[in-house]
Design an enzyme around this catalytic site. Structure first.
Site, PDB file in Angstrom:
ATOM      1  N   MET A   1       0.832  -1.203   0.000  1.00 29.23           N
ATOM      2  CA  MET A   1       0.000   0.000   0.000  1.00 29.23           C
ATOM      3  C   MET A   1       0.871   1.260   0.000  1.00 29.23           C
ATOM      4  SD  MET A   1      -3.147  -1.097  -0.057  1.00 29.23           S
ATOM      5  CE  MET A   1      -4.267   0.069   0.700  1.00 29.23           C
TER       6      MET A   1
ATOM      7  N   GLN B   1       6.516  -1.332   7.888  1.00 24.46           N
ATOM      8  CA  GLN B   1       6.809  -2.421   6.956  1.00 24.46           C
ATOM      9  C   GLN B   1       8.063  -2.096   6.154  1.00 24.46           C
ATOM     10  OE1 GLN B   1       4.729  -3.553   3.038  1.00 24.46           O
ATOM     11  NE2 GLN B   1       3.717  -4.868   4.561  1.00 24.46           N
TER      12      GLN B   1
ATOM     13  N   CYS C   1       5.145  -7.843  -2.230  1.00 23.95           N
ATOM     14  CA  CYS C   1       4.861  -6.831  -3.238  1.00 23.95           C
ATOM     15  C   CYS C   1       5.181  -7.367  -4.634  1.00 23.95           C
ATOM     16  CB  CYS C   1       5.674  -5.564  -2.981  1.00 23.95           C
ATOM     17  SG  CYS C   1       5.384  -4.279  -4.220  1.00 23.95           S
TER      18      CYS C   1
ATOM     19  N   LYS D   1       4.768 -10.381   5.828  1.00 23.86           N
ATOM     20  CA  LYS D   1       3.667 -10.303   4.862  1.00 23.86           C
ATOM     21  C   LYS D   1       4.171 -10.870   3.538  1.00 23.86           C
ATOM     22  CE  LYS D   1      -0.090  -8.953   2.662  1.00 23.86           C
ATOM     23  NZ  LYS D   1       0.112  -7.969   1.644  1.00 23.86           N
TER      24      LYS D   1
ATOM     25  N   ASP E   1      -8.919  -9.320  -1.386  1.00 24.06           N
ATOM     26  CA  ASP E   1     -10.286  -9.213  -1.886  1.00 24.06           C
ATOM     27  C   ASP E   1     -11.360  -9.095  -0.813  1.00 24.06           C
ATOM     28  OD1 ASP E   1      -9.165  -9.394  -4.353  1.00 24.06           O
ATOM     29  OD2 ASP E   1      -9.956 -11.376  -4.841  1.00 24.06           O
TER      30      ASP E   1
ATOM     31  N   ARG F   1      -6.605  -2.879  -0.327  1.00 27.61           N
ATOM     32  CA  ARG F   1      -7.309  -2.012  -1.281  1.00 27.61           C
ATOM     33  C   ARG F   1      -8.764  -1.754  -0.894  1.00 27.61           C
ATOM     34  NH1 ARG F   1      -6.861  -5.135  -6.493  1.00 27.61           N
ATOM     35  NH2 ARG F   1      -6.800  -6.887  -5.022  1.00 27.61           N
TER      36      ARG F   1
END
Length: 317
Positions: free
Chosen positions: A1, A53, A83, A122, A185, A208
């Site tokens: 993000m 992060q 990422c 992550k 999602d 998101r």
């Protein structure tokens, strides 16, 4: 993000009930060089639990960056190995590390050994469909002292296409005893229980789905805690939230960068407000096109007020 979950946005999400907010991805080498924009990304003033992060592919640089952010007040350090962006994977960072688990392991060990605060990870399921490596990486991470693993239910080669595979996250949960968090999602609070059930995860992470909706993580938290999904804030509240965030971005980045950084957030917020007003996409898009052309903060602020007045009028009509 990166470019989204900056300090003003995280403070707002936390105010609305997000359980944990994590900084945008911070490049370890740029941070240790004192790159100004990167240093700003790692800031966490006013955030109850400051989590940063880090991304990189050099164990020594990652350890140095971890010590730096710990010294600056970070309570949790998260390592990004998920990422998918080409500019990140070309440098053998992010999800590129899913193709080199030995290097990934050395990075994890270096960071855990460099700091006293908890370190989390992550990542994604794998680089591509040929081999699901996330369970093995999670096992290695647990053995090294990683406190929690978050899994985005896609491969790197999927980027953000298709649907996140929540069921594949279950294999990671079965491989370790540390908490596993499911990601990918989650855009409707009422879907959160199903995400937990399918993945067997201990919690959910939202990316998101929070764009333009800093209240959304808090809605999900309420849905999981007591089965009740709070309504979206009314349009007046959404307007006030956006105006407060806009002031925050101007203060955080300075006028010129703040104006540019805010544009995407304003667009997402207007689209969310248009949906709240029962005018999906059309009115939000129209106002977005007008406001994103402006450089004067006073005109942007006036435009935000006018846009919400217009949406409120249309909603009432």
């Amino acid at each position: 993000m990166a470019g989204i979950t900056d300090a003003p946005f995280r403070r707002m999400a936390q105010r609305f009930g997000a359980g944990l907010v994590v900084s945008e991805m911070v490049a370890s080498d740029a941070l240790t060089r004192g790159h100004a924009e990167t240093v700003v990304r790692a800031e966490g003033e006013g955030i109850a639990v400051h989590a940063v992060q880090l991304a990189g592919n050099e164990p020594i640089a990652m350890a140095e960056a971890a010590r730096h952010v710990e010294g600056a007040g970070a309570a949790i350090i998260d390592i990004n190995m998920g990422c998918p962006a080409k500019r990140v994977t070309t440098g053998l960072a992010g999800s590129a590390l899913l193709r080199d688990l030995d290097l990934a392991t050395r990075i994890l060990a270096a960071v855990v050994g460099a700091v006293r605060v908890p370190v989390t990870l992550k990542t994604r399921l794998s680089w591509d469909d040929t081999a699901l490596v996330a369970p093995e990486l999670a096992r290695r991470a647990e053995a090294l002292g990683i406190a929690m693993v978050t899994i985005h239910g896609r491969t790197r080669c999927q980027f953000y296409t298709g649907s996140a595979n929540w069921s594949a996250i279950r294999a990671v949960k079965e491989a370790v005893s540390i908490p596993v968090i499911a990601n990918g999602d989650l855009t409707m609070a009422d879907d959160a229980p199903a995400m937990l059930e399918v993945s067997a995860a201990d919690g959910v992470m939202i990316g998101r789905g929070a764009q333009g909706r800093p209240w959304f993580p808090g809605q999900v938290a309420r849905r999981l805690a007591d089965g009740v999904t709070p309504a979206d804030p009314d349009l007046d509240t959404q307007r006030d939230v956006l105006l407060e965030l806009y002031d925050g971005w101007l203060c955080h980045y300075g006028r010129d960068l703040g104006v540019r950084t805010a544009r995407k957030h304003i667009g997402w917020a207007l689209e969310a407000a248009a949906i709240r007003a029962g005018r999906p996409a059309l009115d939000g898009h129209a106002w977005r096109s007008r406001l994103l052309m402006l450089d004067d903060p006073a005109l942007v602020t006036d435009g935000i007020r006018t846009a919400f007045d217009d949406l409120s009028w249309r909603c009432a009509a």
